[in-house]
Design a protein around this motif. Structure first.
Motif, mmCIF file in Angstrom:
data_model
loop_
_atom_site.group_PDB
_atom_site.id
_atom_site.type_symbol
_atom_site.label_atom_id
_atom_site.label_comp_id
_atom_site.label_asym_id
_atom_site.label_seq_id
_atom_site.Cartn_x
_atom_site.Cartn_y
_atom_site.Cartn_z
ATOM 1 N N THR A 83 -6.634 -0.029 2.122
ATOM 2 C CA THR A 83 -5.670 0.881 1.498
ATOM 3 C C THR A 83 -6.389 1.830 0.550
ATOM 4 O O THR A 83 -6.905 1.412 -0.492
ATOM 5 N N PRO A 84 -6.457 3.101 0.858
ATOM 6 C CA PRO A 84 -7.123 4.048 -0.042
ATOM 7 C C PRO A 84 -6.341 4.188 -1.346
ATOM 8 O O PRO A 84 -5.101 4.212 -1.340
ATOM 9 N N PRO A 85 -7.046 4.272 -2.482
ATOM 10 C CA PRO A 85 -6.344 4.342 -3.773
ATOM 11 C C PRO A 85 -5.667 5.700 -3.997
ATOM 12 O O PRO A 85 -6.186 6.745 -3.610
ATOM 13 N N VAL A 86 -4.499 5.649 -4.651
ATOM 14 C CA VAL A 86 -3.796 6.879 -5.046
ATOM 15 C C VAL A 86 -4.334 7.317 -6.408
ATOM 16 O O VAL A 86 -4.296 6.559 -7.370
ATOM 17 N N SER A 87 -4.862 8.526 -6.482
ATOM 18 C CA SER A 87 -5.423 9.033 -7.734
ATOM 19 C C SER A 87 -4.375 9.680 -8.618
ATOM 20 O O SER A 87 -4.467 9.632 -9.848
ATOM 21 N N HIS A 88 -3.373 10.294 -8.004
ATOM 22 C CA HIS A 88 -2.445 11.094 -8.805
ATOM 23 C C HIS A 88 -1.180 11.359 -7.989
ATOM 24 O O HIS A 88 -1.248 11.693 -6.802
ATOM 25 N N VAL A 89 -0.025 11.201 -8.591
ATOM 26 C CA VAL A 89 1.259 11.563 -7.996
ATOM 27 C C VAL A 89 1.900 12.616 -8.898
ATOM 28 O O VAL A 89 2.014 12.403 -10.114
ATOM 29 N N PHE A 90 2.283 13.770 -8.315
ATOM 30 C CA PHE A 90 2.775 14.850 -9.168
ATOM 31 C C PHE A 90 3.703 15.773 -8.379
ATOM 32 O O PHE A 90 3.810 15.670 -7.149
ATOM 33 N N GLU A 91 4.344 16.665 -9.109
ATOM 34 C CA GLU A 91 5.202 17.671 -8.486
ATOM 35 C C GLU A 91 4.652 19.059 -8.760
ATOM 36 O O GLU A 91 4.156 19.345 -9.860
ATOM 37 N N ALA A 92 4.738 19.914 -7.778
ATOM 38 C CA ALA A 92 4.293 21.317 -7.898
ATOM 39 C C ALA A 92 4.864 22.091 -6.716
ATOM 40 O O ALA A 92 5.238 21.494 -5.696
ATOM 41 N N ASN A 93 4.934 23.427 -6.875
ATOM 42 C CA ASN A 93 5.395 24.287 -5.790
ATOM 43 C C ASN A 93 6.786 23.888 -5.284
ATOM 44 O O ASN A 93 7.124 24.074 -4.113
ATOM 45 N N GLY A 94 7.583 23.273 -6.161
ATOM 46 C CA GLY A 94 8.933 22.891 -5.790
ATOM 47 C C GLY A 94 9.017 21.654 -4.919
ATOM 48 O O GLY A 94 10.083 21.378 -4.346
ATOM 49 N N THR A 95 7.924 20.897 -4.807
ATOM 50 C CA THR A 95 7.940 19.682 -3.996
ATOM 51 C C THR A 95 7.045 18.636 -4.654
ATOM 52 O O THR A 95 6.592 18.821 -5.793
ATOM 53 N N ALA A 96 6.764 17.524 -3.947
ATOM 54 C CA ALA A 96 5.967 16.437 -4.510
ATOM 55 C C ALA A 96 4.677 16.268 -3.727
ATOM 56 O O ALA A 96 4.619 16.554 -2.517
ATOM 57 N N TYR A 97 3.628 15.792 -4.425
ATOM 58 C CA TYR A 97 2.321 15.588 -3.811
ATOM 59 C C TYR A 97 1.770 14.216 -4.200
ATOM 60 O O TYR A 97 2.057 13.685 -5.275
ATOM 61 N N ILE A 98 0.932 13.674 -3.295
ATOM 62 C CA ILE A 98 0.186 12.449 -3.578
ATOM 63 C C ILE A 98 -1.282 12.731 -3.307
ATOM 64 O O ILE A 98 -1.655 13.147 -2.204
ATOM 65 N N ASP A 99 -2.115 12.522 -4.330
ATOM 66 C CA ASP A 99 -3.566 12.740 -4.231
ATOM 67 C C ASP A 99 -4.202 11.379 -3.930
ATOM 68 O O ASP A 99 -4.139 10.458 -4.746
ATOM 69 N N VAL A 100 -4.823 11.261 -2.739
ATOM 70 C CA VAL A 100 -5.407 9.993 -2.290
ATOM 71 C C VAL A 100 -6.911 10.160 -2.170
ATOM 72 O O VAL A 100 -7.402 11.190 -1.692
ATOM 73 N N ALA A 101 -7.659 9.146 -2.582
ATOM 74 C CA ALA A 101 -9.130 9.184 -2.480
ATOM 75 C C ALA A 101 -9.548 9.415 -1.035
ATOM 76 O O ALA A 101 -8.942 8.895 -0.104
ATOM 77 N N CYS A 102 -10.605 10.198 -0.864
ATOM 78 C CA CYS A 102 -11.058 10.604 0.473
ATOM 79 C C CYS A 102 -12.401 9.959 0.790
ATOM 80 O O CYS A 102 -13.329 9.994 -0.023
ATOM 81 N N TYR A 103 -12.500 9.371 1.977
ATOM 82 C CA TYR A 103 -13.763 8.818 2.457
ATOM 83 C C TYR A 103 -14.210 9.613 3.674
ATOM 84 O O TYR A 103 -13.443 10.358 4.281
ATOM 85 N N ASN A 104 -15.475 9.423 4.060
ATOM 86 C CA ASN A 104 -15.963 10.068 5.273
ATOM 87 C C ASN A 104 -15.250 9.465 6.479
ATOM 88 O O ASN A 104 -15.147 8.245 6.603
ATOM 89 N N GLY A 105 -14.780 10.307 7.357
ATOM 90 C CA GLY A 105 -14.129 9.809 8.552
ATOM 91 C C GLY A 105 -13.039 10.741 9.023
ATOM 92 O O GLY A 105 -12.958 11.907 8.615
ATOM 93 N N THR A 106 -12.162 10.224 9.870
ATOM 94 C CA THR A 106 -11.086 11.029 10.421
ATOM 95 C C THR A 106 -9.985 10.099 10.911
ATOM 96 O O THR A 106 -10.155 8.874 10.920
ATOM 97 N N THR A 107 -8.871 10.663 11.307
ATOM 98 C CA THR A 107 -7.800 9.836 11.837
ATOM 99 C C THR A 107 -8.059 9.514 13.304
ATOM 100 O O THR A 107 -8.795 10.226 13.997
ATOM 101 N N LEU A 108 -7.436 8.451 13.791
ATOM 102 C CA LEU A 108 -7.691 7.962 15.144
ATOM 103 C C LEU A 108 -7.385 9.014 16.197
ATOM 104 O O LEU A 108 -8.091 9.114 17.211
ATOM 105 N N ASP A 109 -6.362 9.825 15.972
ATOM 106 C CA ASP A 109 -6.007 10.838 16.973
ATOM 107 C C ASP A 109 -7.061 11.926 17.110
ATOM 108 O O ASP A 109 -7.089 12.644 18.103
ATOM 109 N N LYS A 110 -7.929 12.079 16.096
ATOM 110 C CA LYS A 110 -8.959 13.126 16.147
ATOM 111 C C LYS A 110 -10.236 12.635 16.829
ATOM 112 O O LYS A 110 -11.132 13.429 17.112
#
Length: 905
Positions: A83-110
């Protein structure tokens, strides 16, 4: 939705969108750069995507809750790494965002370049991770390749032991899965998730279904359908990607996949596995099977539908092999030995663990080492590896893999005596069939002599197949006499029926022809028992020639057969014949195939008896053109480094030379002989031993002989050939004899006034001059000038891009390489790679692309591994080469990266 490059600030952090990674029902995922003070990192930025019919505040609240859920799940010890850690949860641009730590790699579909074992290893890890969720009290409910993050050290280094789930909007308590709203993706969801009345039945079985659907999709390349959701469903393993067939055709692999699917993607949840642990265990067994590296890839011969009779002979073969592990299957050419042995294989294939069927190509080592005919999963010939060394290595691997298994080894169309190398194969103790016209050494091996089919009714079935209709009463009477006169010889009978079917002959003309040329002069002695094999062949040849003549086939078809008779027994891809011999019309080939004179099933080839007959016909072209046909055929086999077939073509050219003793013809023969030595040299232009030095001396000598003969020719065409030979001699001297650079310069000066502008010789001259300014008198400006001029000319005079790559791109890159201008060398090869990619369905270009990628790897390796970008590019090249080999090995493409090179990068 945010565009690439969009920047905004929230809570003291600046985010810049790099690219969109994917999107779901109410989430868009980006790769972004986050600047927080002096710290700059990459992150996965998840954005809540509001839909008009949704309550935005409720949606945002649920979205933010998923971020909190992610951190809650991460607190579970078994799910921390998944489970990648969540760094920050916030609102901006009239909506909500979740900032998640990024590792080297890609999603399975790619991911699109992994092997089947790697994909299944990932599926095992996915199942294991789902098990951790279940044990922690959660259901996943929206698993799909877009939501599964795959960690990579590098593009060619995927970690299969760890995956991360990155969408937590649908995570639910295992005891409350159906009582709250959740998002799901229809294509991946279990049937009960799609049914609003079955919400209370949603359980761990829903996740088991989705994992099964992911396995199915990765294997078959599509989603399953309703007919594949039953306990007795059969699955289309033949629809897998071509590179998966070597796995999916194995019964043990099919059995495991079938067991998985029948217990995972069932319509009813109660019919699926009870726990995900059962899935993990079965996937583990599958991965073990897939990673069993050493096996013989099954390549069995096709069986013609018009096979008739021979039940007795097939039974006799089986009985003989029970007591004698070697059987010589003998008989005159065209009597049906090949058809018989192919049908024995088809009938008894389930009795053997391994079957190797090889068509003899003139040399037993070359035949056994042909990685198209005999494919071993972990063995292929390395660049520059001597044939005898590879033969020993491949035979050792073959014996190791086959140890303890029942093996059938078949050598078809064998034309030689018993040799030491064949004895080494026979001594392995496998059941061995050798189909040949030759008798084995006296008192050595069991022999089954194949004669004519005894049952006349079976021969009439053969006639009906080839006539494509039932013969009339009158035709039947005539065929009865024909069968008697030719003593049931199947090839002759097929040809007669084909000519009648094509309207080339009527039955009475055919009968008269056979009365004149048939086997009756043997006074009733059966064809299978004739002692004088040569006399039998002469008769066959006479009948075949008479049939062809009586069929009134035009000169174009006759010349086409003459050219194609220079092919070896395995023939050649139709696309290559079309490219190298533009005068051969595919319509002509198609007609000759319909009339039985050749086979055309993406590869054009002739029956050995027909080929031998046609080679004895007179050529219907002038002598220089005939020698050019021989040279073009040598060019084809030189590109394959097939010195065995080149030697056979040279033998035919030598026979023609003896009958046409002109200086120009002799010169053309010596030029071809020089190419034979060039193939044997195999790029060793700076000899490291006496054998290589001797080959270079022979190549030089034959070129000098070609020049001597051509200088004496009065043929007006000799000037162009002589110019080419002077250029070739200069090339040899520049390439391999540094002490003769001055002589090479004199030759180039000599031919300058002989060259016609914008011709092939003009192009060759420019390239040799470029080499002169590379090796003899280094001047990169002159080299660049001559190579650019050569390329401009080549684009006008050479019809195929394949020739352009061989004549311009590769030599030009080599010149730059010697000048230490590695960047220019790499750019030239990259350009050639792009040309090959423009022909995605043509095997010669795919093979050339793999060759070019290996050259590119050499160049980048020489540039050094200190640069991380170069190292990354080298790894990408290895991945691409491996992918091409994996995909097209069964079609003859095998350009392996050497182990040393792999270790180096």
């Amino acid at each position: 939705m945010l565009n690439n490059g969009y920047t905004f600030i929230a809570d003291g952090r600046q985010y810049t969108v790099i690219e969109q990674l994917g999107s779901g029902a109410n989430t868009v995922v980006y790769l972004a750069q986050c600047s927080h003070g002096e710290l700059v990192t990459k992150c996965i930025l998840k954005e809540y995507a509001h839909h008009d019919n949704d309550d935005i505040e409720v949606g945002k609240a649920r979205f933010i809750a998923s971020g909190n859920m992610q951190n809650t799940i991460r607190q579970k010890s078994v799910l921390t790494n998944q489970t990648p850690p969540v760094s920050h949860v916030f609102e901006a641009n009239g909506t909500a965002y979740i900032d998640v730590a990024c590792y080297n790699g890609t999603t399975l579909d790619k991911l699109d370049s992994l092997t089947l074992p790697q994909y299944m290893a990932l599926c095992k890890t996915i199942a294991k991770t789902v098990g951790y969720y279940h044990k922690s009290g959660f259901l996943c409910l929206d698993l799909k390749p877009e939501n599964i993050f795959i960690v990579q050290n590098a593009p060619d280094d995927t970690i299969t032991q760890l995956v991360e789930f990155i969408d937590f909007d649908s995570i639910r308590d295992v005891n409350n899965g159906g009582n709250t709203l959740f998002s799901y993706t229809r294509d991946w969801a279990a049937p009960e998730q799609l049914n609003p009345y079955a919400a209370t039945k949603i359980s761990m079985a829903a996740d088991i279904y989705t994992v099964g659907e992911i396995v199915f999709y990765l294997l078959i390349g599509r989603h399953s359908n309703d007919t594949e959701h039953r306990g007795f469903s059969r699955f289309p393993f033949e629809d897998c990607k071509r590179e998966y067939h070597k796995y999916s055709e194995r019964p043990d692999i099919q059995a495991l996949f079938t067991r998985l699917f029948r217990n995972m993607i069932r319509s009813s949840a109660t019919n699926r596995f009870q726990t995900i642990d059962e899935v993990t265990k079965l996937l583990g067994a599958l991965v073990e099977l897939l990673n069993q590296k050493d096996y013989i890839i099954p390549i069995l011969p096709s069986v013609s539908p018009d096979f008739v009779g021979r039940d007795t002979e097939i039974r006799q073969i089986a009985e003989s092999l029970q007591t004698n592990h070697v059987l010589y299957l003998t008989g005159v050419g065209g009597i049906g030995k090949t058809m018989l042995v192919k049908n024995y294989i088809a009938r008894y294939r389930t009795e053997y663990d391994v079957i190797a069927y090889l068509e003899y190509d003139g040399d037993i080592q070359h035949t056994f080492c042909d990685d198209v005919q005999l494919q071993i999963s972990t063995v292929s010939r390395q660049d520059g590896e001597p044939l005898d060394e590879y033969f020993a290595r491949k035979l050792k691997a073959f014996k190791r893999i086959c140890g303890g298994r029942r093996v059938l080894f078949v050598l078809d169309n064998y034309t030689d005596r018993l040799t030491k190398d064949l004895s080494r194969i026979i001594d392995c103790g496998y059941e061995t069939i050798i189909a040949t016209r030759q008798k084995p050494p006296k008192n050595s091996f069991a022999v089954l002599e194949v004669g004519a089919i005894a049952d006349t009714s079976e021969l009439f079935r053969l006639v009906t197949f080839n006539l494509e209709r039932t013969p009339t009463k009158e035709e039947r009477l005539c065929f009865e006499e024909i069968i008697t006169l030719i003593q049931g010889h199947t090839l002759v009978l097929e040809l007669i029926a084909r000519q009648i079917a094509a309207g080339r002959l009527d039955i009475h003309t055919a009968l008269d022809l056979i009365r004149e040329n048939g086997f009756s002069r043997f006074s009733g002695e059966k064809i299978g028992n004739i002692k004088d094999g040569e006399e039998v062949y002469d008769t066959l040849s006479a009948i075949i020639s008479a049939l062809f003549k009586a069929s009134a086939v035009d000169n174009t078809a006759r010349l086409t057969l003459k050219i194609l008779a220079l092919l070896n027994v395995r023939g050649l891809e139709t696309s290559l014949v079309e490219k190298f011999f533009p005068t051969i019309q595919l319509e002509t080939v198609s007609k000759l195939s319909a009339e039985g004179w050749l086979y055309d099933d993406n590869r054009i080839r002739l029956h050995p008896v027909i080929a031998e007959t046609v080679r004895n016909w007179l050529w219907s072209a002038d002598d220089v053109t005939v020698m050019d046909y021989h040279k073009k055929m040598i060019d084809i086999y030189a590109g394959m480094a097939n010195d065995v077939q080149i030697k056979e073509i040279l033998r035919e050219a030598d026979i023609f030379r003896d009958k046409h003793p002109r200086h120009i013809i002799t010169a053309l023969y010596y030029d071809m002989l020089g190419w034979y030595y060039d193939v044997l040299v195999a790029g060793a232009y700076y000899p490291e031993n006496e054998e290589e030095a001797e080959l270079l001396r022979n190549e030089l000598k034959t070129m000098e002989l070609a020049i001597t003969e051509m200088e004496q020719s009065s043929d007006p065409r000799s000037t162009a050939y002589l110019t080419k030979y002077y250029i070739s001699l200069a090339s040899i001297l520049i390439r391999s004899y540094p002490d003769y650079y001055d002589e090479a310069a004199e030759l180039l000066d000599k031919v300058y006034d002989l060259i016609e502008e914008n011709t092939d010789n003009h192009c060759y001259y420019c390239m040799v001059a470029a080499w002169y300014y590379t090796l003899a008198s280094p001047d990169i400006a002159e080299t660049r000038s001559f190579t650019e001029q050569a390329e401009r000319i080549a684009r006008q005079v050479f019809p195929t891009d394949l020739e352009l790559i061989d004549i311009i791109h590769i030599p030009t890159a080599n010149c730059y390489f010697y000048h230490n201008d590695f960047r220019s060398a790499a750019d030239k090869i990259e350009e050639a790679v792009e040309i090959c990619k423009g022909y995605p369905d043509m095997i010669p270009y795919i093979d050339k692309q793999a060759e070019l990628l290996n050259i590119l790897l050499d160049i980048y390796t020489e540039m050094g591994n200190c640069d991380e970008n170069i190292t990354a590019r080298c790894r990408e090249l290895v991945v691409e080469i491996d992918h091409i080999n994996e995909t097209y090995k069964e079609l003859g493409v095998c350009r392996e990266v050497s182990p040393d090179k792999r270790n180096q990068i």
